[in-house]
Design an enzyme around this catalytic site. Structure first.
Site, short mmCIF file in Angstrom:
data_model
loop_
_atom_site.label_atom_id
_atom_site.label_comp_id
_atom_site.label_asym_id
_atom_site.label_seq_id
_atom_site.Cartn_x
_atom_site.Cartn_y
_atom_site.Cartn_z
N LYS A 154 2.90 5.59 -11.57
CA LYS A 154 1.56 5.01 -11.73
C LYS A 154 0.61 6.08 -12.25
O LYS A 154 0.47 7.14 -11.66
CB LYS A 154 1.05 4.43 -10.42
CG LYS A 154 -0.27 3.68 -10.60
CD LYS A 154 -0.58 2.80 -9.42
CE LYS A 154 -1.86 2.03 -9.66
NZ LYS A 154 -2.20 1.19 -8.51
N GLY A 202 -6.00 -3.23 -13.91
CA GLY A 202 -7.32 -2.65 -14.06
C GLY A 202 -8.33 -3.76 -14.34
O GLY A 202 -8.52 -4.13 -15.50
N LYS A 259 0.83 -1.21 0.00
CA LYS A 259 0.00 0.00 0.00
C LYS A 259 0.87 1.26 0.00
O LYS A 259 1.94 1.30 0.61
CB LYS A 259 -0.90 -0.01 1.24
CG LYS A 259 -1.99 1.07 1.20
CD LYS A 259 -3.06 0.82 2.25
CE LYS A 259 -4.16 1.89 2.19
NZ LYS A 259 -4.95 1.88 0.94
N CYS A 296 -3.76 8.85 -7.51
CA CYS A 296 -4.80 8.47 -6.55
C CYS A 296 -6.05 9.33 -6.81
O CYS A 296 -5.98 10.55 -6.76
CB CYS A 296 -4.34 8.66 -5.12
SG CYS A 296 -5.67 8.28 -3.95
#
Lengths: 319, 264
Positions: free
Chosen positions: A165, A243, A45, A130
């Protein structure tokens, strides 16, 4: 047996399977259902340099073939991460790419430098996407100039491979990815979950506590495959594809689109053995097809004549 | 905690809108503590996507089988009724979460439940009985036929007080029963599941009597095993409620002290 190994930016993976940051394990507990070393690389995480409780409930809503969520990266203090989580991660029998995020360019640089100094990781993932933070993340992931400056700055703070990312945004995806390549990133990871919303028809208000949330799970897979396919044709960097990945067929699809490694995300909440089962099924499929090296799948959908672009050394203003 | 494909033993109407699923799950049943839950996956071709968390209603005396009582609301529960037939298997993860804390020195406890919340209490009544602890039950629901498990509580010999919203006027609420009995009986602990009103009443009484009170809580979940951080509720970090924090119901709960969750 087929060769499953993949090397991305010097990170040796025994197979191309990994996990999306924030979808597997918590606080150093990584073996709840299967040994963590089953996967080629672990992405834990996202950590941030500040303590943060995360977003208010309600945080999760089931939608058709997916999950609408806004968790907001709840974070322990950096001191606690350094004292408790980092030593556990360092001792894992699998390479670790630690995901990091900041609210500003300075904060990104700070967390990259601190994470790098822990000597616990084989790479760092810059979370530029995010969907659930008010500051940071998408502020950089949608803007090629901001992304370029941020990656360039982060590049100065570490010698570790940097994976950026990215957000699934059609309008900026290619220009942001090219900016990131020019700034010195070693790989890209995509897609993060797109922003999404559910509205309660009784109250006529958004249902998720944060108002705006994300969409993940199989519902977003075809979109994600397209974006991996697009970046394979636009940049030279290796791609972590993700995804909506749920099984070995999805792994093959993402690799054919151009991914060198493939991450299991939201599906692990529902089917925690999806990754190890996909690994077995992938190997069986390769044997059945007579394919002796999994690397031959990368970009196969583009045809054998297709040549990827040369590496970008300069910022290319596509906008 | 583990994921298994458990053989379905039976799946039949229980009472009112409730059905009762029974599965063979020796490893999970043996390890399960009262208040813990299981997360069940029922899925057609296109969903539902997430698992469904359920408190465990009962564990067989040889601890090889477990039962889940569920209310027929939503697509997931209708699929449970229609697809989980004897001879099929049920994909479940368990035991999950932190259950009730039954003090070793307790002699008499109160169990207070409403609606489907009652389904979280029979395993605690069974454990109490096995330790010689008397449990008195205070149960309520919208309608009389939706009060589950009355025979389990009465079987153990404690008193059982019932209230349903469809009873004619003037009938005493279970909280009134609880207060009345607390003036005659020395309760050592109170356990609640089912409504915020009951939690507040239990907490007020427990503070007055200086005894522990706990409640099983609900929140929408994605994984159920601590990875997604989706099922948080706000809790008090101190009995005065001055400091607060988010806590995952699947990991820190589902059972919390009532002072943690009252007015949080």
């Amino acid at each position: 047996m087929p060769d499953l190994s993949i090397n991305i930016a010097g990170i040796e993976m025994k197979n191309p399977l990994t996990v999306g940051s924030g979808t597997y394990g918590h606080h150093g507990n990584f073996n709840q259902f299967f040994p963590v070393e089953t996967m080629g690389v672990l992405v834990p995480k996202t950590v941030r340099p500040i303590e943060w409780p995360g977003n208010p409930p309600r945080r999760v809503i089931e939608v058709p073939s997916g999950l609408h969520s806004s968790v907001g990266i709840p974070s322990i203090s950096w001191e606690q991460f350094e004292a408790v989580d980092a030593p556990r991660l360092r001792d894992l029998p699998v390479p670790v790419i630690q995901s990091v995020i900041g609210r500003t360019e300075v904060e990104y640089a700070e967390v990259v430098a601190r994470a790098s100094a822990l000597n616990a990781f084989q790479g760092l993932e810059l979370n530029l996407s995010c969907p659930n933070l008010k500051q940071g993340g998408l502020d950089f992931g949608y803007d090629p100039d901001a992304a370029y400056k941020l990656v360039k700055r982060a590049r100065q703070e570490t010698d570790l491979p940097l994976v950026a990312k990215l957000a699934p945004d059609y309008s900026s995806l290619v220009s942001v990815a090219q900016a990131i390549e020019a700034a010195g990133a070693d790989a890209v990871a995509l897609v993060n979950a797109p922003r999404a919303m559910c509205i309660d028809i009784e109250t006529l208000k958004p249902m998720i506590g944060n108002g705006v949330g994300a969409l993940s799970g199989p519902a977003i897979k075809p979109m994600a495959v397209y974006m991996v396919w697009t970046l394979y044709r636009s940049i030279s960097l290796p791609i972590f594809g993700m995804g909506g990945v749920a099984n070995y067929k999805d792994v093959i699809e993402f690799m054919a689109a151009g991914a060198a490694a493939v991450a299991f995300g939201t599906v692990s909440y529902v089917d925690p053995m999806a990754l190890p089962r996909a690994l077995v099924d992938l190997e069986t499929w390769l044997v059945e097809k007579g394919i002796d090296d999994v690397k031959s799948l990368i970009g196969a959908a583009h045809g054998s004549d297709f040549q990827r672009p040369a590496p970008l050394k300069e910022m290319k203003h596509a906008v | 905690m583990e994921q298994i494909n458990a053989s379905v033993v039976s799946n039949e109407p229980l009472t009112g809108e409730y059905w009762l699923l029974q599965v063979d799950a020796p490893s999970i049943s043996a390890a399960l503590e009262p208040g813990q839950f299981v997360n069940i996956r029922v899925s057609g071709e296109h969903g539902p996507f997430l698992r469904r968390p359920f408190s465990v209603y009962r564990v067989s005396s040889d601890r090889t089988r477990l039962q889940v009582a569920y209310k027929l609301v939503g697509e997931g529960c209708r699929l449970m009724r229609d697809t989980l037939r004897p001879g099929t298997t049920c994909d479940l993860i368990g035991p999950l979460g932190t259950g009730y804390d039954l003090p070793a020195e307790a002699r008499t406890i109160a169990l207070v439940g409403r609606g489907i919340g009652i389904a979280a209490l029979p395993t605690l009544a069974d454990l109490a009985a096995s330790r010689g602890i008397t449990s008195h039950a205070f149960l309520s629901a919208r309608t009389r036929d939706n009060i589950v498990g009355t025979e389990i509580f009465s079987h153990h010999g404690g008193m059982v007080f019932l209230h349903s919203d469809d009873q004619p006027g003037g009938v005493t609420m279970v909280t009134d029963h609880l207060l009345a009995e607390a003036s005659k009986i020395d309760f050592d602990a109170i356990y609640v599941c089912g409504s915020n009103r009951l939690i507040r009443a239990a907490d007020t009484l427990a503070r007055k009597l200086n005894i522990p009170a706990q409640s099983a809580m609900e929140q929408h979940m994605a994984c159920g095993f601590g990875d997604c951080h989706g099922c948080v509720i706000e809790v008090n970090l101190d009995p005065a409620g001055e400091k607060k924090a988010y806590r995952e119901v699947c990991h820190y709960g589902p059972v919390f002290n009532t002072w943690e969750v009252v007015n949080a």
